[in-house]
Write a protein that holds these residues in place. Structure first.
Motif, PDB file in Angstrom:
ATOM      1  N   PHE A 456       1.653   6.503   0.714  1.00 22.91           N
ATOM      2  CA  PHE A 456       0.395   5.790   0.938  1.00 22.91           C
ATOM      3  C   PHE A 456       0.617   4.632   1.906  1.00 22.91           C
ATOM      4  CE2 PHE A 456      -3.082   6.662  -2.332  1.00 22.91           C
ATOM      5  CZ  PHE A 456      -2.719   7.983  -2.478  1.00 22.91           C
ATOM      6  N   ARG A 457       1.718   3.893   1.713  1.00 18.03           N
ATOM      7  CA  ARG A 457       2.023   2.739   2.550  1.00 18.03           C
ATOM      8  C   ARG A 457       2.287   3.174   3.995  1.00 18.03           C
ATOM      9  NH1 ARG A 457       6.187   1.369   0.047  1.00 18.03           N
ATOM     10  NH2 ARG A 457       5.064   0.380  -1.683  1.00 18.03           N
ATOM     11  N   MET A 458       3.006   4.261   4.149  1.00 17.87           N
ATOM     12  CA  MET A 458       3.330   4.756   5.484  1.00 17.87           C
ATOM     13  C   MET A 458       2.070   5.234   6.214  1.00 17.87           C
ATOM     14  SD  MET A 458       6.051   7.734   6.534  1.00 17.87           S
ATOM     15  CE  MET A 458       7.340   6.857   5.609  1.00 17.87           C
ATOM     16  N   GLU A 459       1.222   5.971   5.505  1.00 13.90           N
ATOM     17  CA  GLU A 459      -0.018   6.452   6.122  1.00 13.90           C
ATOM     18  C   GLU A 459      -0.882   5.283   6.578  1.00 13.90           C
ATOM     19  OE1 GLU A 459      -1.230   9.627   6.675  1.00 13.90           O
ATOM     20  OE2 GLU A 459       0.806  10.277   6.210  1.00 13.90           O
ATOM     21  N   ARG A 460      -0.863   4.233   5.780  1.00 14.01           N
ATOM     22  CA  ARG A 460      -1.648   3.050   6.115  1.00 14.01           C
ATOM     23  C   ARG A 460      -1.087   2.368   7.359  1.00 14.01           C
ATOM     24  NH1 ARG A 460      -6.498   0.498   5.862  1.00 14.01           N
ATOM     25  NH2 ARG A 460      -6.307  -1.722   5.421  1.00 14.01           N
ATOM     26  N   GLU A 461       0.219   2.184   7.421  1.00 20.46           N
ATOM     27  CA  GLU A 461       0.860   1.506   8.541  1.00 20.46           C
ATOM     28  C   GLU A 461       0.713   2.293   9.833  1.00 20.46           C
ATOM     29  OE1 GLU A 461       4.824   0.984   7.236  1.00 20.46           O
ATOM     30  OE2 GLU A 461       4.384  -0.710   5.890  1.00 20.46           O
ATOM     31  N   GLU A 462       0.705   3.633   9.733  1.00 26.17           N
ATOM     32  CA  GLU A 462       0.600   4.467  10.930  1.00 26.17           C
ATOM     33  C   GLU A 462      -0.846   4.671  11.372  1.00 26.17           C
ATOM     34  OE1 GLU A 462       2.633   8.040   9.973  1.00 26.17           O
ATOM     35  OE2 GLU A 462       4.645   7.140  10.089  1.00 26.17           O
ATOM     36  N   GLY A 463      -1.785   4.108  10.618  1.00 28.95           N
ATOM     37  CA  GLY A 463      -3.186   4.199  11.013  1.00 28.95           C
ATOM     38  C   GLY A 463      -3.866   5.487  10.614  1.00 28.95           C
ATOM     39  N   ASN A 464      -3.231   6.289   9.769  1.00 25.09           N
ATOM     40  CA  ASN A 464      -3.833   7.546   9.331  1.00 25.09           C
ATOM     41  C   ASN A 464      -4.742   7.366   8.119  1.00 25.09           C
ATOM     42  OD1 ASN A 464      -2.381   8.976  11.314  1.00 25.09           O
ATOM     43  ND2 ASN A 464      -0.574   9.071   9.974  1.00 25.09           N
ATOM     44  N   MET A 465      -4.716   6.189   7.522  1.00 24.00           N
ATOM     45  CA  MET A 465      -5.548   5.892   6.356  1.00 24.00           C
ATOM     46  C   MET A 465      -6.445   4.719   6.736  1.00 24.00           C
ATOM     47  SD  MET A 465      -4.318   4.986   2.454  1.00 24.00           S
ATOM     48  CE  MET A 465      -3.438   6.537   2.264  1.00 24.00           C
ATOM     49  N   SER A 466      -7.732   4.997   6.974  1.00 28.42           N
ATOM     50  CA  SER A 466      -8.633   3.974   7.509  1.00 28.42           C
ATOM     51  C   SER A 466      -8.941   2.883   6.497  1.00 28.42           C
ATOM     52  CB  SER A 466      -9.940   4.618   7.983  1.00 28.42           C
ATOM     53  OG  SER A 466     -10.554   5.344   6.924  1.00 28.42           O
ATOM     54  N   VAL A 467      -8.862   3.191   5.217  1.00 28.96           N
ATOM     55  CA  VAL A 467      -9.071   2.178   4.180  1.00 28.96           C
ATOM     56  C   VAL A 467      -7.879   2.190   3.233  1.00 28.96           C
ATOM     57  CG1 VAL A 467     -11.582   2.269   4.267  1.00 28.96           C
ATOM     58  CG2 VAL A 467     -10.360   3.799   2.726  1.00 28.96           C
ATOM     59  N   GLU A 468      -7.551   1.040   2.706  1.00 25.06           N
ATOM     60  CA  GLU A 468      -6.426   0.955   1.778  1.00 25.06           C
ATOM     61  C   GLU A 468      -6.808   1.565   0.439  1.00 25.06           C
ATOM     62  OE1 GLU A 468      -3.391  -2.373  -0.159  1.00 25.06           O
ATOM     63  OE2 GLU A 468      -5.043  -2.995   1.156  1.00 25.06           O
ATOM     64  N   LEU A 469      -5.907   2.375  -0.132  1.00 22.86           N
ATOM     65  CA  LEU A 469      -6.155   3.030  -1.406  1.00 22.86           C
ATOM     66  C   LEU A 469      -5.059   2.684  -2.404  1.00 22.86           C
ATOM     67  CD1 LEU A 469      -7.179   6.604  -0.180  1.00 22.86           C
ATOM     68  CD2 LEU A 469      -8.703   4.759  -0.904  1.00 22.86           C
TER      69      LEU A 469
END
Length: 620
Positions: A456-469
Motif C-alpha cells: 500500500f505504501r509503495m503504491e502510494r509513493e509511486e502515484g498509483n494510489m490516488s487516495v491514501e487507504l
C-alpha cells in the motif's frame, strides 16, 4: 432496432407524455390508491403529498444545514450547475424540457406499484396528482407527442366504453412497450396494461372487479400497514410494501433456472418470509423522523428464519464500547436452536448426518476439540456490532468490530489456542501468520499484514494510489466476557482502553442515555429483541476532512481539465470553501432504533432526534 440513446429518450418521453396530458385537472377527493390497486400488488411505494414532503425535508436537520450561511452559497452554486447541466442535456438530446417544468408538476400524492396477475407478466401502475394551474401542461403535451411519434411511437386516444368522459391514451414504442394512461379528477394514472387501467377506473367508480379484490383486502398488506401506521394526528408521509417471493416469481417468470431456485425456498424455510413494509414521518414533535419497518413471518417458523430467531432481552452496551463509535447494534440468538436448524437444512440437501460428519472430520479431529461442547458451548448467544472511524480521515477509515458474548471465557481461550497453533503451523512466516501482542495487559492476536502494508505504501509513493487507504489488519481479542473481532487492530486497542476505563464509554454517555430513555418510553413494557444506535457526526466529520484534503483537490484539478462538470465542482469549491465541522456540528443528531418480536414477525421502530434537542443535551 433502436440504439440505446434513442431508446432512453423515448422512455423519457413515454413517461412525460401522460404527466403532461394530465396537467390542468386538480386532484379532488378520490379513493386511496390501496382501494384502486388489485390485491395481487407485490410492490407499493407511496408519498402522500410530495410537495409537503419536500417542505418537511427543508426543515430537517440536513435541510437546515444546507440553508446555513456557511453552506448555502456552495449548495446554491452546485444546484445551479446541476440545473444548467440538465437543461443543456435536454437541449442536446432535443427533448426541450426544462428542469423547472419537471419539478413543478407533482401537486399531491405520487405512487408506484408492481402487480403480479396470475399467469400473466408483471404489470406496473403509476399515480400522480397534478396542479390544475400549471403552465407547463401545454408545452409538454405538444412536445411529448411530437417526440414520441418522431421516434417511431404511436399515440392513440380512445374514450372509455362506460365512462365517456374519461379518455384512455395508449403510447406504443417501437420496441413494443405499451403504456396506457387516463386522467380523472386531477390524478394521472399510467399503467403497463389497458385492462389494468380499466380495472382501476372501475374501482374508482365503485364498480366491482370480478374475482380480484382491492389491495386494501390483502391480509399481508393490511397487517403491515396497521403495524406501521402513524399517529392519530399525523399519518405517514411515506409508505412502502413488498411481497418479495411473489415479486421475484413474477419478474422471473419464464426463467427456468430462477424458478427452480425459488422452488427450494420451502426447504430453506424462506417461504415463511411473507412480506416486508414500512412507513416514515418527518418532523414529528421532538423527533427529526420516525420510521417503522415490519418483517411479516409465517407461523410456525422453520429453516433459516427459525435459525436466526432473535431473542428479547435487556441490551446495554458493554464496557469496552467507546462513546465515539459511529454505530452500535446488539441482539442475541439461541445458539442450540441455530445449530439444530442448520443441521436440518444441510442434511436435507446432502443426506442425514452430513454436517456432523464434516464437523467431526474437519474440525474436531483436526483441532482436537468438540465443536458443540467446546466452541458453541462457550458462547451465550449475544451479538454486538460497532463501527468506529479512527483518528485519521481516510476513505476506508471506518472499521468494523463484531463481538460474541462468552459464557465460559476459559473454554474460549482453549479453543483459540488450538486454532492459532494450527494456523501458524501452516503459515510459519509472513502474511497469514497470527501475531500475539499485549495491550494494557490484554492479549491481542492480529494477522501479520506487514507485506500488504508495504505494498500500500509503495503504491502510494509511486502515484498509483490516488487516495491514501488503510491496509486491513484482521485482529481479535477476548475483552471482558466478549470475543471481539475487527478488521483494524487499532479498534481493539481502543476497546481495551475503554474497558479499562481509560477512555469514555458509550454506556456512560449522556446523549446515549437520553436516546435510551426515549427507546424505553416508546417500548412500553416490551423487551427489545435488538437495539441500534448511530452517531452520524463522526462519519460526516471525516468525510468533510477528506473532501478538504489534498487528495480530493488534486483529483478535481486532474479530472476537471478533462470534464467541465467536474471543473464546475472545483470552481464552486474554490469560490465557496467547505465549512469547518464545528460550524455545522449543531445540525447532527443521534438516532436510535429497536426491534420487537410478536406472532406476526419482527417490527423495527427507528427515530432520529432533532439537532436542536441534541444541542440542548450537549450544553447540559
Amino acid at each position: 432496432m433502436m440504439n440505446l440513446r434513442t431508446l432512453s429518450k423515448s422512455a423519457l418521453v413515454l413517461f412525460l407524455l401522460p404527466v403532461a396530458i394530465a396537467a390542468g385537472w386538480q386532484s379532488k377527493e378520490r379513493p386511496p390508491t390501496e382501494d384502486l390497486l388489485p390485491e395481487t400488488t407485490v410492490l407499493y411505494v407511496q408519498a402522500r403529498d410530495l410537495p409537503q414532503l419536500f417542505k418537511d425535508m427543508e426543515d430537517s436537520n440536513f435541510g437546515r444545514m444546507l440553508a446555513d450561511e456557511k453552506v448555502a452559497p456552495l449548495f446554491e452554486e452546485l444546484m445551479a450547475q446541476a440545473k444548467e447541466g440538465w437543461n443543456e442535456l435536454s437541449e442536446n438530446e432535443d427533448i426541450g424540457i426544462a428542469l423547472e417544468d419537471l419539478t413543478s408538476l407533482p401537486h399531491g400524492e405520487i405512487c408506484f406499484a408492481a402487480i403480479a396477475p396470475r399467469r400473466k407478466d408483471t404489470q406496473f401502475a403509476f399515480f400522480m396528482d397534478i396542479d390544475e394551474e400549471s403552465e407547463v401542461a401545454d408545452r409538454l403535451i405538444d412536445r411529448g407527442r411530437e417526440l414520441a411519434e418522431r421516434d417511431g411511437a404511436t399515440v392513440e386516444d380512445e374514450t372509455g366504453a362506460v365512462d365517456t368522459d374519461v379518455e384512455f391514451t395508449t403510447v406504443t414504442g417501437p420496441d413494443g412497450v405499451t403504456l396506457t394512461m387516463f386522467r380523472k379528477d386531477g390524478t394521472v394514472v399510467v399503467t403497463s396494461a389497458r385492462e389494468l387501467s380499466e380495472e382501476i377506473l372501475d374501482r374508482w367508480m365503485g364498480r366491482p372487479v370480478e374475482k380480484i379484490r382491492p389491495l386494501k383486502e390483502n391480509r399481508k398488506f393490511t397487517t403491515i400497514m396497521n403495524r406501521c401506521r402513524g399517529t392519530k394526528d399525523v399519518p405517514p408521509e411515506m409508505r412502502y410494501y413488498m411481497d418479495p417471493i411473489e415479486f421475484f416469481k413474477s419478474v422471473t417468470r419464464g426463467d427456468a433456472g430462477t424458478q427452480v431456485a425459488i422452488g427450494f425456498l420451502p426447504v430453506l424455510g424462506l417461504d415463511g418470509l411473507l412480506a416486508i413494509g414500512g412507513s416514515g414521518i418527518l418532523n414529528e414533535g421532538e423527533f427529526e423522523s420516525v420510521n417503522r419497518f415490519h418483517v411479516m413471518l409465517a407461523n410456525p417458523r422453520a429453516g433459516i428464519i427459525e435459525m436466526i430467531a432473535l431473542r428479547p432481552g435487556k441490551y446495554e452496551p458493554a464496557a469496552w464500547i467507546p462513546n465515539n463509535c459511529s454505530n452500535y447494534m446488539a441482539t442475541s440468538w439461541d445458539i442450540d436452536r441455530m445449530y439444530s436448524e442448520l443441521v436440518k437444512i444441510v442434511d436435507t440437501f446432502s443426506g442425514e448426518g452430513t454436517l456432523e460428519n464434516q464437523i467431526e472430520n474437519n474440525i474436531n479431529s483436526e483441532l482436537d476439540l468438540d465443536f458443540k461442547e467446546d466452541l458453541l458451548g462457550s458462547l451465550n448467544g449475544t451479538f454486538t456490532w460497532i463501527t468506529w472511524s479512527g483518528d485519521k480521515a481516510l476513505v476506508n477509515s471506518q472499521s468494523n468490530g463484531v463481538a460474541l458474548g462468552l459464557k465460559d471465557v476459559d473454554k474460549a481461550r482453549e479453543v483459540i489456542d488450538k486454532v492459532l497453533a494450527r494456523i501458524n503451523e501452516e503459515n510459519p512466516d509472513g502474511d497469514g501468520r497470527m501475531v500475539e501482542d499485549t495491550h494494557k495487559g490484554v492479549t491481542l492476536w492480529r494477522l501479520d499484514t506487514a507485506e500488504l502494508q508495504d505494498r500500500f505504501r509503495m503504491e502510494r509513493e509511486e502515484g498509483n494510489m490516488s487516495v491514501e487507504l488503510r491496509a486491513p489488519e484482521p485482529s481479535f481479542a477476548i475483552i471482558g466476557d466478549y470475543f471481539v473481532f475487527s478488521d483494524n487492530a487499532d479498534l481493539l486497542r481502543v476497546a481495551i482502553e475503554t474497558d479499562k476505563g481509560d477512555l469514555p464509554r458509550l454506556v456512560e454517555d449522556e446523549t446515549f442515555a437520553r436516546v435510551s430513555e426515549k427507546m424505553t418510553r416508546l417500548l412500553g413494557t416490551d423487551l427489545p429483541a435488538g437495539v441500534i444506535y448511530s452517531q452520524p457526526e463522526h462519519v460526516f466529520k471525516q468525510w468533510l476532512e477528506i473532501a478538504k484534503g489534498d487528495d480530493v483537490t488534486g483529483m478535481l484539478d486532474t479530472y476537471g481539465a478533462e470534464n467541465k462538470y467536474v471543473d464546475g465542482i472545483r470552481r464552486a469549491l474554490e469560490d465557496n470553501p467547505l465549512p469547518e465541522f464545528e460550524d455545522i456540528r449543531k445540525y447532527f443528531a443521534p438516532s436510535g432504533a429497536f426491534v420487537t418480536s410478536d406472532d406476526t414477525g419482527y417490527h423495527i421502530l427507528g427515530f432520529q432526534l432533532r439537532a436542536d434537542e441534541t444541542e440542548i443535551s450537549r450544553k447540559k
